[in-house]
Design an enzyme around this catalytic site. Structure first.
Site, short mmCIF file in Angstrom:
data_model
loop_
_atom_site.label_atom_id
_atom_site.label_comp_id
_atom_site.label_asym_id
_atom_site.label_seq_id
_atom_site.Cartn_x
_atom_site.Cartn_y
_atom_site.Cartn_z
N GLU A 1 -9.94 -13.51 -0.79
CA GLU A 1 -8.48 -13.32 -0.84
C GLU A 1 -7.98 -13.32 0.61
O GLU A 1 -7.51 -12.31 1.14
CB GLU A 1 -8.13 -12.00 -1.55
CG GLU A 1 -6.63 -11.85 -1.82
CD GLU A 1 -6.28 -10.47 -2.41
OE1 GLU A 1 -7.16 -9.60 -2.47
OE2 GLU A 1 -5.10 -10.27 -2.79
N GLU B 1 0.82 -1.21 0.00
CA GLU B 1 0.00 0.00 0.00
C GLU B 1 0.86 1.27 0.00
O GLU B 1 0.51 2.26 -0.63
CB GLU B 1 -0.99 -0.04 1.17
CG GLU B 1 -2.08 -1.07 0.87
CD GLU B 1 -3.12 -1.25 1.97
OE1 GLU B 1 -2.87 -0.79 3.10
OE2 GLU B 1 -4.18 -1.86 1.67
N HIS C 1 -9.81 -13.47 -7.22
CA HIS C 1 -9.01 -14.36 -6.38
C HIS C 1 -9.74 -15.63 -5.94
O HIS C 1 -9.36 -16.72 -6.32
CB HIS C 1 -8.41 -13.63 -5.16
CG HIS C 1 -7.46 -12.57 -5.53
ND1 HIS C 1 -6.26 -12.84 -6.15
CD2 HIS C 1 -7.52 -11.21 -5.43
CE1 HIS C 1 -5.63 -11.70 -6.39
NE2 HIS C 1 -6.37 -10.70 -5.98
N PHE D 1 1.92 2.14 -3.54
CA PHE D 1 0.90 2.87 -4.30
C PHE D 1 0.86 4.34 -3.88
O PHE D 1 0.73 5.24 -4.72
CB PHE D 1 -0.49 2.24 -4.12
CG PHE D 1 -0.69 1.05 -5.01
CD1 PHE D 1 -0.88 1.22 -6.37
CD2 PHE D 1 -0.69 -0.24 -4.50
CE1 PHE D 1 -1.06 0.12 -7.21
CE2 PHE D 1 -0.86 -1.34 -5.32
CZ PHE D 1 -1.04 -1.16 -6.68
#
Lengths: 504, 504
Positions: B353, B202, B378, B205
């Site tokens: 997931e 994260e 997923h 990003f």
């Protein structure tokens, strides 16, 4: 899954499939029904708990929630790292006290902590040790200086070796390190892959061989094994036994019949002393490294042992790493002999203890079923064999799930990814066992039950799951119907006592 | 599994269940039939290959055997360690050339190697960087000195920073290290658990955000993303896009409609330049960290975008780590709005997931299906949800399998234990995708196809499996029936060319 499960699923599916549903908000009632359906489908999903059991179940559920609050989720760690924390957990204490029924997949020379061999057996008189060229050790008991062992240093009497050794503690822990694969060291470093861990595993058996095949130790070892399982609240054992030649101090040896009879005698003594222990049956095993004619001889011998020990002997199996050996199909002629003669020799084949897909060995699961195996040892690859899985379910061929073994032997690291998590979500016929607790540093069945209950079962599995697992271990045993009922009656009493003592 | 599969299975099962069978040697014909049945059941099991395809299949089979001869089996290693060896393998070259159809699970800002951002974008004029308190970085393009960023050092113009830096190569690789989670270092050390890897994921990003949301870069990034997938022989994309505000050098910003329209314009330009590229559709995504009223706004916006871009917009989804966010059911009111208004907003929910079992988040799989999801992102937990699995199969709700992503994000280490190995053995509706190739150091779809074909499929999966996977990516796309037929026609031509060029 029973028909009772299937029908509502189809009905709900149809409901969901209608066009109407596409443009409707999700119906909480349908949702509840689907969630309940999954709960009903899991191991224990159809078991009804009484009021006292429900109280204990609530306690257990709280304990399990707490296991999930830990900084590290123990079943996702290697057992060697997690063991002390597992044993300190309240859930482990409870599982330890729980009557777990039978242990159906345990090997003869790995029943107990080899620390006992070091601390006790190697201190006995007449115990010699030598060091092999490949850094392992061998033992022998002998009334006189034993014959030299090829590829080994000269034999040294343990007493003399210890006299000459500055630090006996170090020596003893070095010996122990040769008799087990359990280690405190960084396990990823020590066992980087399956080849290394299997090599170490087989070396450890070679190292302890001379200790456990010495007649007095052989007897004591088995008695201690029974004691350890009994104290772990296991009431019955199906022992996979190599039934090797057992030797005496003068070098004389006993044959397989003697070995099997000795197991039987000791079992009788143990059950006489512990009337709530139900007994042992033996599955005669041979290493899969043999050739076909040796396999024929082994099957002949198995048939003979079965005639001579019809009650004590349960059947036949092959041991050793599947990926390194011949597939079951290679031995089909030998393994077909009993059927061709119209004699039933029950099989309890190891199969699918592999993560290779599509190899000849990977056919073992289907072949085990084709050869009418009574149960399947490990069945780790079962999910990737939908036909074998379906047959196993329909024919009630239970999978002997040994989570710690599969993790230690590096088939899977995080036990949440163990295929039996899926099998438990579908109540596939299965039992939990410990394979080689002595080698893995586990004990009885409790460590494996912890991994199964917390790691495989997740938050959804509950006291009903545990109850079904315990009952499975009797229902899928080799005991006949009448014996099973007797065993279940004994177990039921223990269970009720356990529930009552731990619910409040 | 089709009815055609089921019937012979039942018949064979009955055969095996009869008492007769118990005392008969295994029948090689029954054995062959059961083995064949498993082969027929797998992904591609019902695909008939023509003669040329059979030649290529034989080549492929040999290559796969060779992959199994390696000292280390690459899909059992972490992708970061295995990547270079995977890319050097003949099987990878072939998969790279293979027309793979569509990539149905790819996120907007992780389409390509962030090395391009470092080497190219950060060298452009007006690029500022600051260092955050928690050791990450932020970027902004601005025609004048930008406003101070909270919890960040003062902004420095990249040109000036590089002028002041002794070793620019080190600086650049340090920047790159912030924009990806790929690393050459010991991955077990760097990412000991899921929390750490998600945190790093994260942060990466956050770090690249200021680069990719700058309008000129935004456009180029997407164009390069299309190029990269196109060169990897992917002909169609369903892009999960956050559609954030995109900013210009003067600080002015564009709204979601502009962002979506820009994607549409660039796609049109790209397909005009590459007529054999079929196009892109966008799945608007929002982070699951929002509250319920924000979710309502997002759904409203999704409905508006769908009205305005009926062809380009495919549907709606939630992103971010499932285990840290609210479950889908928490947002049921917002997510039910379209259905209640009688409007269809297709959902493409991430679900399952996770490897936590029995948590509220673990209900996402069933809830995604209840909320009529078109596919499941997923679905890693699917096997542990037999009812959800059954519904997914019966309703044709395909699973978007992203093997490298699941391994890197630490759901599973050895990909042979990935649940999709089981799904492939049953030909469950599924497609292979790459999720965040830029973050994981993978590229297009080929790395994930390698893992799926070699690791999940094992030795049994073959050219027919690959063909079915490619066809699945069109059949389970959001394209309508007519578009699918068109896409399949284009794909079929590419496929035939590929087979012909590589068979001999």
């Amino acid at each position: 899954m029973s028909d009772g499960h299937r029908r509502p699923l189809v009905a709900l599916t149809l409901l969901l499939c209608t066009r109407m549903a596409v443009l409707a908000a999700p119906d909480p009632k349908v949702r509840e029904a689907l969630i309940q359906q999954e709960l009903d489908m899991q191991t224990g999903g159809e078991v009804m708990l009484n009021d006292v059991e429900k109280v204990l179940d609530a306690r257990l559920s709280k304990m399990k929630q707490e296991e999930h609050q830990r900084a590290e989720f123990l079943p996702s760690l290697h057992f060697f790292k997690a063991r002390e924390r597992i044993r300190a957990s309240p859930i482990y204490s409870l599982l330890q006290k729980m009557p777990k029924g039978g242990a159906l997949h345990v090997h003869d020379f790995s029943m107990i902590d080899p620390g006992w061999l070091v601390k006790n057996v190697t201190y006995r008189p007449h115990c010699y040790m030598c060091f092999t060229d490949n850094k392992s050790i061998r033992f022998i008991f002998s009334s006189q200086a034993p014959k030299a062992h090829t590829k080994c240093s000269p034999w040294t009497l343990m007493e003399e070796l210890r006299d000459k050794t500055a630090n006996v503690t170090d020596l003893d822990s070095s010996i122990l390190g040769n008799l087990t694969i359990f280690t405190d060291k960084d396990v990823e470093q020590v066992f980087p892959n399956q080849d290394v861990v299997w090599d170490r595993f087989e070396r450890a058996f070679d190292a302890l061989w001379g200790l456990v095949t010495y007649a007095p130790v052989f007897k004591e070892y088995y008695y201690r094994g029974l004691t350890e399982f009994y104290l772990d609240n296991v009431m019955y054992l199906e022992l996979r036994a190599l039934l090797p030649e057992i030797y005496e101090l003068d070098g004389s040896t006993h044959d397989r019949s003697w070995t099997l009879k000795t197991y039987q005698d000791i079992t009788r003594r143990f059950t006489a002393e512990h009337p709530d222990f139900f007994g042992t049956r033996v599955i005669f095993t041979i290493h899969r490294g043999v050739n076909t004619s040796m396999m024929e001889n082994a099957v002949e011998e198995a048939l003979k042992l079965q005639r001579d020990f019809p009650i004590f002997m349960a059947g036949f199996d092959l041991v050793g790493r599947e990926d390194s050996g011949q597939p079951l199909w290679y031995f089909r002629d030998a393994l077909s002999m009993p059927a061709e003669r119209g004699v039933a020799l029950p099989y309890f084949f190891h199969a699918g203890e592999t993560d290779l897909q599509g190899t000849t060995v990977d056919q073992n699961l289907l072949d085990a079923i084709l050869m009418n195996t009574s149960r399947i040892g490990h069945g780790f690859a079962l999910l990737r064999h939908p036909v074998a899985k379906d047959l196993s379910r329909k024919q009630g061929v239970a999978i002997e799930v040994c989570p710690i073994s599969n993790q230690v032997m590096k088939l899977v690291s995080d036990l949440r990814n163990h295929p039996a998590a899926v099998l438990m979500s579908e109540n596939h016929p299965l039992v939990i066992s410990s394979d080689d607790p002595g080698m893995f540093g586990s004990s009885g069945l409790s460590d494996d039950f912890y991994e199964a209950f917390v790691g495989l079962g997740g938050l959804r599995s509950n006291l009903a799951s545990l109850k079904e697992l315990a009952v499975n271990s009797i229902r899928y045993s080799s005991l006949n119907q009448r014996q099973q009922e007797m065993a279940l009656t004994v177990w039921q009493k223990k269970w009720e006592k356990f529930v009552l003592e731990n619910a409040f």
